[in-house]
Design a protein around this motif. Structure first.
Motif, PDB file in Angstrom:
ATOM      1  N   ARG A 263       0.278  -1.166  -0.646  1.00  0.00           N
ATOM      2  CA  ARG A 263       0.265   0.432   0.024  1.00  0.00           C
ATOM      3  C   ARG A 263       0.987   0.921  -0.211  1.00  0.00           C
ATOM      4  O   ARG A 263       0.844   1.993  -0.531  1.00  0.00           O
TER       5      ARG A 263
ATOM      6  N   VAL B 262      -6.868   1.979   0.693  1.00  0.00           N
ATOM      7  CA  VAL B 262      -6.323   1.345   1.411  1.00  0.00           C
ATOM      8  C   VAL B 262      -6.932  -0.190   2.153  1.00  0.00           C
ATOM      9  O   VAL B 262      -6.081  -0.631   2.790  1.00  0.00           O
TER      10      VAL B 262
ATOM     11  N   MET C  35      -4.395   8.349   1.255  1.00  0.00           N
ATOM     12  CA  MET C  35      -3.897   7.150   2.124  1.00  0.00           C
ATOM     13  C   MET C  35      -3.196   6.638   3.024  1.00  0.00           C
ATOM     14  O   MET C  35      -3.841   5.433   3.381  1.00  0.00           O
TER      15      MET C  35
ATOM     16  N   VAL D  68      -3.625   3.937   5.882  1.00  0.00           N
ATOM     17  CA  VAL D  68      -2.385   3.042   6.608  1.00  0.00           C
ATOM     18  C   VAL D  68      -2.530   3.568   7.760  1.00  0.00           C
ATOM     19  O   VAL D  68      -2.379   2.511   8.386  1.00  0.00           O
TER      20      VAL D  68
ATOM     21  N   LEU E 259       0.625   4.204  -3.045  1.00  0.00           N
ATOM     22  CA  LEU E 259       0.691   5.694  -2.589  1.00  0.00           C
ATOM     23  C   LEU E 259       1.689   6.282  -3.751  1.00  0.00           C
ATOM     24  O   LEU E 259       0.413   7.212  -4.315  1.00  0.00           O
TER      25      LEU E 259
END
Length: 505
Positions: free
Chosen positions: A202, A373, A427, A431, A206
């Motif tokens: 992830r 995400v 994002m 996270v 990004l």
């Protein structure tokens, strides 16, 4: 004859009939009345044949009972089975029946919702004479009987099945292995589901989203700077109309649809106002309208004051009084006439429109980043690919409007940069909140739904009024047929491409 002789005679006769019965394979023709230790093996043989015949007879009897029970079931006579299970034949009604997708949902007297199966040809609001037959419930509609399946009954059977989930529009959709959708009535559906996320993947993607968004928003700026093309060039017109189609499709296919999904979540048990999403979108549209109307009044007043000063100065100048054209603008002049005679004021108005456009897109882009995400790993890559195209199209839509602004290059670059970083920021937020984020928490649903709906209202105003109306009824009114045809095809293409993405995100 002595008693012993009679006994021997009886035994001999029995053995003779046993041998004859064995050799002829006849079933159930020998019955022994007395036993004797002499010839015990032959007696055992006959006893075993008798037991086998009795088992066959019992099996036939059970089969007849099963057929008889099945006939009773078809005739809806459940009294015998109800007595075995300790149930009484009581009836009740189900009420509040309403269609949801392709199923008819009703509520029993205990407030438990269920589904009428199969779907009646002519659904009713109430069904009467509902009664239990074992674990099943039947309801009558005249002479027709339907099965009433309570959701709580399904939960018992589905509780131990494997659940697979994916995120769509910020809403977590979970289904059991048999395809049945998990609902909030399952007890823990609205609670947070713990998963193992591939966080390095992830974080790496990004930056891919960042680059893609930057290409979309900076692309028109670079294109115009390199080729020195004017704002009325057919290439710029095509990009602008494609962007207009993207914005309009974003409103209807993505934002409004997603907000409706959010506010229709079964986890919002206290939300009784169904058009919540539409009402918030309407409020967003009204706010955008008020902001632009106030700006229009201020700019118009400023133009009029400047015009009056210019007129007064001209009247005092005897040398230029006769040669200067009349520049004051009548109060009844149209908006386009006002801005056409005062380029700086029009530039301010255009800048406000683009700022409103970017505000609506920015809210939406942050939510997209979070949604991406928190999606499960099984769905993450698919959603990522869709959002890459989504961000590129929206970047083009915004960039095509930024390049026509009469402002500094640094201001244009700043506006493009803000869009480029919004989804990566979303994002990053996702996270950081993976361990606590719950997409089905009521407060989360309301927050996401409000932002989606408000963004839809803002973009609806700018897309319809500022872009579609002004472009086609003013900017393109003197364009050639070739430019007009290219603009129309580009507009439709933008609508189609963004709507196609709505199939996955």
């Amino acid at each position: 004859m002595k008693f012993g002789s009679w006994s021997k005679l009886v035994v001999f006769t029995s053995l003779t009939f046993g041998v004859i019965a064995e050799s002829s394979n006849e079933v159930g023709n020998s019955r022994l009345v007395k036993k004797n230790q002499f010839g015990l093996s032959k007696f055992n043989f006959n006893i075993k044949r008798d037991e086998h015949e009795e088992e066959e007879h019992d099996h036939d009897h059970d089969h007849e009972e099963e057929e008889h029970s099945h006939e009773h079931e078809e005739e809806h006579d459940h009294d015998h089975e109800g007595e075995e299970e300790g149930h009484t034949h009581t009836t009740f009604n189900v009420t509040g029946c309403h269609l949801h997708d392709d199923s008819l949902h009703c509520t029993d007297p205990d407030g438990i919702e269920g589904m009428i199966s199969p779907l009646p040809t002519h659904p009713r609001e109430n069904y009467t004479d509902c009664h239990s037959h074992g674990t099943e419930i039947y309801c009558m509609d005249g002479e027709t009987e339907y099965l009433f399946i309570r959701e709580s009954d399904n939960d018992i059977n589905l509780a131990n099945e494997e659940i697979s989930c994916h995120m769509h529009a910020g809403v977590e959709h979970c289904t059991y292995a048999n395809g049945t959708e998990v609902s909030s009535l399952d007890g823990n559906y609205c609670e947070k589901i713990d998963r193992d996320y591939n966080i390095p993947l992830r974080i790496g993607l990004l930056f891919v989203i960042l680059v893609t968004s930057a290409i979309g928003s900076f692309g028109p700026l670079i294109l115009r700077s390199l080729f020195k093309i004017s704002a009325n060039n057919v290439i710029i017109i095509i990009i602008k109309q494609f962007g207009t189609g993207v914005i309009l499709s974003t409103v209807f296919i993505h934002l409004l649809t997603h907000s409706f999904l959010l506010f229709s979540s079964s986890c919002l048990t206290n939300l009784n106002y169904e058009p919540t999403s539409a009402s918030i979108a309407m409020a967003g549209l009204f706010i955008a309208f008020v902001i632009e109307f106030i700006a229009f009044k201020i700019i118009s007043s400023r133009i009029e004051k400047l015009n009056n000063r210019s007129t007064a100065s001209t009247q005092n100048d005897e040398h230029e009084h006769g040669s200067i054209e009349k520049t004051n603008i009548d109060h009844n002049s149209s908006e386009e006439e006002i801005f056409a005679n005062n380029e700086p004021s029009r530039s301010s108005y255009d800048k406000l429109s683009v700022i409103l456009l970017e505000a609506g897109i920015v809210f939406h882009s942050i939510l997209i980043g979070i949604t991406l995400v928190v999606a499960a790993d099984t769905y993450f890559i698919t959603l990522f690919i869709v959002i890459v195209f989504h961000q590129f199209f929206e970047g083009l839509a915004l960039g095509s409007r930024i390049i026509i602004l009469n402002t500094s290059v640094w201001t244009k670059m700043l506006m493009a940069f803000i869009f480029a970083i919004t989804t990566p920021i979303g994002m990053a937020i996702g996270v950081g909140t993976l361990n606590i984020f719950n997409g089905n928490d009521p407060s989360t649903i309301i927050a996401l739904g409000v932002l989606q709906s408000a963004s839809a209202g803002i973009l609806l105003w700018t897309g319809l009024v500022e872009f579609l109306y002004r472009d086609w009824f003013f900017n393109l009114k003197n364009a050639s047929w070739f430019s007009t045809a290219c603009a129309m095809l580009s507009l439709v293409l933008g609508l189609f491409c963004m709507s196609l993405l709505g199939n996955w995100a």
